[in-house]
Write a protein that holds these residues in place. Sequence first.
Motif, PDB file in Angstrom:
ATOM      1  N   GLY A   1       0.812  -1.253   0.002  1.00 37.52           N
ATOM      2  CA  GLY A   1      -0.028   0.015  -0.004  1.00 37.52           C
ATOM      3  C   GLY A   1       0.755   1.319  -0.083  1.00 37.52           C
ATOM      4  N   MET A   2       2.233   1.188   0.191  1.00 37.75           N
ATOM      5  CA  MET A   2       3.127   2.372   0.230  1.00 37.75           C
ATOM      6  C   MET A   2       4.402   1.868  -0.594  1.00 37.75           C
ATOM      7  SD  MET A   2       2.365   3.715   4.068  1.00 37.75           S
ATOM      8  CE  MET A   2       2.607   5.556   4.013  1.00 37.75           C
ATOM      9  N   PRO A   3       4.318   1.628  -1.861  1.00 33.66           N
ATOM     10  CA  PRO A   3       5.372   0.975  -2.486  1.00 33.66           C
ATOM     11  C   PRO A   3       6.754   1.856  -2.421  1.00 33.66           C
ATOM     12  CG  PRO A   3       3.658   2.150  -3.960  1.00 33.66           C
ATOM     13  CD  PRO A   3       3.105   2.151  -2.712  1.00 33.66           C
ATOM     14  N   ASN A   4       6.754   3.184  -2.146  1.00 33.98           N
ATOM     15  CA  ASN A   4       7.960   3.992  -1.951  1.00 33.98           C
ATOM     16  C   ASN A   4       8.126   4.098  -0.357  1.00 33.98           C
ATOM     17  OD1 ASN A   4       8.142   4.333  -4.720  1.00 33.98           O
ATOM     18  ND2 ASN A   4       6.507   5.971  -4.444  1.00 33.98           N
ATOM     19  N   GLY A   5       7.648   3.408   0.617  1.00 39.46           N
ATOM     20  CA  GLY A   5       7.949   3.546   1.925  1.00 39.46           C
ATOM     21  C   GLY A   5       7.361   4.313   2.411  1.00 39.46           C
ATOM     22  N   LYS A   6       7.613   5.049   3.627  1.00 41.09           N
ATOM     23  CA  LYS A   6       6.745   6.264   4.138  1.00 41.09           C
ATOM     24  C   LYS A   6       7.504   7.027   4.702  1.00 41.09           C
ATOM     25  CE  LYS A   6       5.855   5.443   8.982  1.00 41.09           C
ATOM     26  NZ  LYS A   6       6.322   6.532   9.147  1.00 41.09           N
ATOM     27  N   PRO A   7       7.393   8.482   4.754  1.00 46.82           N
ATOM     28  CA  PRO A   7       8.074   9.636   5.375  1.00 46.82           C
ATOM     29  C   PRO A   7       8.105   9.459   6.877  1.00 46.82           C
ATOM     30  CG  PRO A   7       6.336  10.567   4.084  1.00 46.82           C
ATOM     31  CD  PRO A   7       6.604   9.153   3.988  1.00 46.82           C
ATOM     32  N   ALA A   8       9.125  10.098   7.465  1.00 45.95           N
ATOM     33  CA  ALA A   8       9.069  10.300   9.009  1.00 45.95           C
ATOM     34  C   ALA A   8       7.843  11.077   9.440  1.00 45.95           C
ATOM     35  CB  ALA A   8      10.029  10.821   9.499  1.00 45.95           C
ATOM     36  N   GLY A   9       7.098  10.647  10.552  1.00 46.62           N
ATOM     37  CA  GLY A   9       6.111  11.292  11.087  1.00 46.62           C
ATOM     38  C   GLY A   9       4.793  10.781  10.324  1.00 46.62           C
ATOM     39  N   VAL A  10       4.614  10.028   9.195  1.00 46.22           N
ATOM     40  CA  VAL A  10       3.440   9.816   8.576  1.00 46.22           C
ATOM     41  C   VAL A  10       3.060   8.407   9.192  1.00 46.22           C
ATOM     42  CG1 VAL A  10       2.407   9.233   6.335  1.00 46.22           C
ATOM     43  CG2 VAL A  10       4.163  11.258   6.703  1.00 46.22           C
TER      44      VAL A  10
ATOM     45  N   GLU B   1      15.365   9.392  14.638  1.00 48.09           N
ATOM     46  CA  GLU B   1      15.162   9.594  13.014  1.00 48.09           C
ATOM     47  C   GLU B   1      15.836  10.923  12.568  1.00 48.09           C
ATOM     48  OE1 GLU B   1      13.697   9.665   9.190  1.00 48.09           O
ATOM     49  OE2 GLU B   1      13.417   8.114  10.622  1.00 48.09           O
ATOM     50  N   LEU B   2      15.800  12.179  13.498  1.00 50.61           N
ATOM     51  CA  LEU B   2      16.581  13.388  13.197  1.00 50.61           C
ATOM     52  C   LEU B   2      18.075  13.297  13.072  1.00 50.61           C
ATOM     53  CD1 LEU B   2      14.440  15.728  15.100  1.00 50.61           C
ATOM     54  CD2 LEU B   2      14.539  15.603  12.666  1.00 50.61           C
ATOM     55  N   ALA B   3      18.554  12.278  14.069  1.00 56.82           N
ATOM     56  CA  ALA B   3      20.028  12.081  14.219  1.00 56.82           C
ATOM     57  C   ALA B   3      20.703  11.114  12.980  1.00 56.82           C
ATOM     58  CB  ALA B   3      20.235  11.518  15.739  1.00 56.82           C
ATOM     59  N   THR B   4      19.695  10.424  12.626  1.00 54.22           N
ATOM     60  CA  THR B   4      20.202   9.455  11.418  1.00 54.22           C
ATOM     61  C   THR B   4      19.969   9.800  10.058  1.00 54.22           C
ATOM     62  OG1 THR B   4      18.269   7.975  11.624  1.00 54.22           O
ATOM     63  CG2 THR B   4      20.210   7.447  13.249  1.00 54.22           C
ATOM     64  N   ALA B   5      19.454  11.062   9.958  1.00 54.16           N
ATOM     65  CA  ALA B   5      18.783  11.420   8.713  1.00 54.16           C
ATOM     66  C   ALA B   5      20.110  11.960   8.038  1.00 54.16           C
ATOM     67  CB  ALA B   5      17.656  12.949   8.831  1.00 54.16           C
ATOM     68  N   PRO B   6      20.182  11.864   6.621  1.00 52.43           N
ATOM     69  CA  PRO B   6      21.478  12.372   5.842  1.00 52.43           C
ATOM     70  C   PRO B   6      21.866  13.457   6.226  1.00 52.43           C
ATOM     71  CG  PRO B   6      20.211  10.677   4.714  1.00 52.43           C
ATOM     72  CD  PRO B   6      19.430  11.091   5.710  1.00 52.43           C
ATOM     73  N   ALA B   7      20.839  14.452   5.861  1.00 54.39           N
ATOM     74  CA  ALA B   7      21.056  15.814   6.096  1.00 54.39           C
ATOM     75  C   ALA B   7      21.726  16.262   7.344  1.00 54.39           C
ATOM     76  CB  ALA B   7      20.066  16.686   5.784  1.00 54.39           C
ATOM     77  N   PHE B   8      21.019  15.669   8.416  1.00 57.33           N
ATOM     78  CA  PHE B   8      21.456  16.142   9.711  1.00 57.33           C
ATOM     79  C   PHE B   8      22.811  15.593  10.200  1.00 57.33           C
ATOM     80  CE2 PHE B   8      21.551  15.437  14.163  1.00 57.33           C
ATOM     81  CZ  PHE B   8      21.388  16.829  14.826  1.00 57.33           C
ATOM     82  N   SER B   9      23.086  14.272   9.885  1.00 56.30           N
ATOM     83  CA  SER B   9      24.312  13.820  10.148  1.00 56.30           C
ATOM     84  C   SER B   9      25.468  14.316   9.603  1.00 56.30           C
ATOM     85  CB  SER B   9      24.350  12.055   9.810  1.00 56.30           C
ATOM     86  OG  SER B   9      24.060  11.916   8.301  1.00 56.30           O
ATOM     87  N   GLN B  10      25.263  14.907   8.212  1.00 63.93           N
ATOM     88  CA  GLN B  10      26.265  15.645   7.639  1.00 63.93           C
ATOM     89  C   GLN B  10      26.457  17.292   8.099  1.00 63.93           C
ATOM     90  OE1 GLN B  10      25.590  14.939   3.614  1.00 63.93           O
ATOM     91  NE2 GLN B  10      25.762  12.707   3.825  1.00 63.93           N
ATOM     92  N   GLY B  11      25.688  17.476   9.196  1.00 64.11           N
ATOM     93  CA  GLY B  11      25.955  18.790   9.492  1.00 64.11           C
ATOM     94  C   GLY B  11      25.069  19.780   8.763  1.00 64.11           C
ATOM     95  N   ASN B  12      24.185  19.521   7.629  1.00 65.39           N
ATOM     96  CA  ASN B  12      23.599  20.298   6.894  1.00 65.39           C
ATOM     97  C   ASN B  12      21.943  20.257   7.187  1.00 65.39           C
ATOM     98  OD1 ASN B  12      25.802  20.579   5.314  1.00 65.39           O
ATOM     99  ND2 ASN B  12      25.435  18.740   4.195  1.00 65.39           N
ATOM    100  N   ILE B  13      21.787  21.052   8.501  1.00 70.98           N
ATOM    101  CA  ILE B  13      20.415  20.885   8.748  1.00 70.98           C
ATOM    102  C   ILE B  13      19.308  21.706   7.754  1.00 70.98           C
ATOM    103  CG2 ILE B  13      18.862  21.558  10.591  1.00 70.98           C
ATOM    104  CD1 ILE B  13      21.214  21.214  12.500  1.00 70.98           C
TER     105      ILE B  13
END
Length: 96
Positions: free
Chosen positions: A26-35, A83-95
């Motif tokens: 029902g969600m072929p592309n997965g799901k975003p955080a918070g959904v 989730e925030l700590a492991t998100a690519p943008a956050f972990s690279q310092g690019n909030i």
Amino acid sequence: MSTSFSCRPRCAACCIAPSISSAIPGMPNGKPAGVPCIQLDEHLACKIFGRPDRPAVCAGLQPSFDMCGENREQAMFFLTQLELATAPAFSQGNIV
């Protein structure tokens, strides 16, 4: 002292807070955080629990006091922070 920990009824924090990049029925592309996952029923229970089409990431996520805390709000907070700590943008310092 027992080390077993069971899911809290009507919580579903682990089915809402984290993103899931693999396909879910029902969600072929997965799901975003918070959904909320489309596979949650009206009681916030997983409709595909134990089925082979349940994503491996879901099957591998085991309840624990560290993750679930003492209530749903603590579980949502912990998993959202993870989730925030492991998100690519956050972990690279690019909030973003």
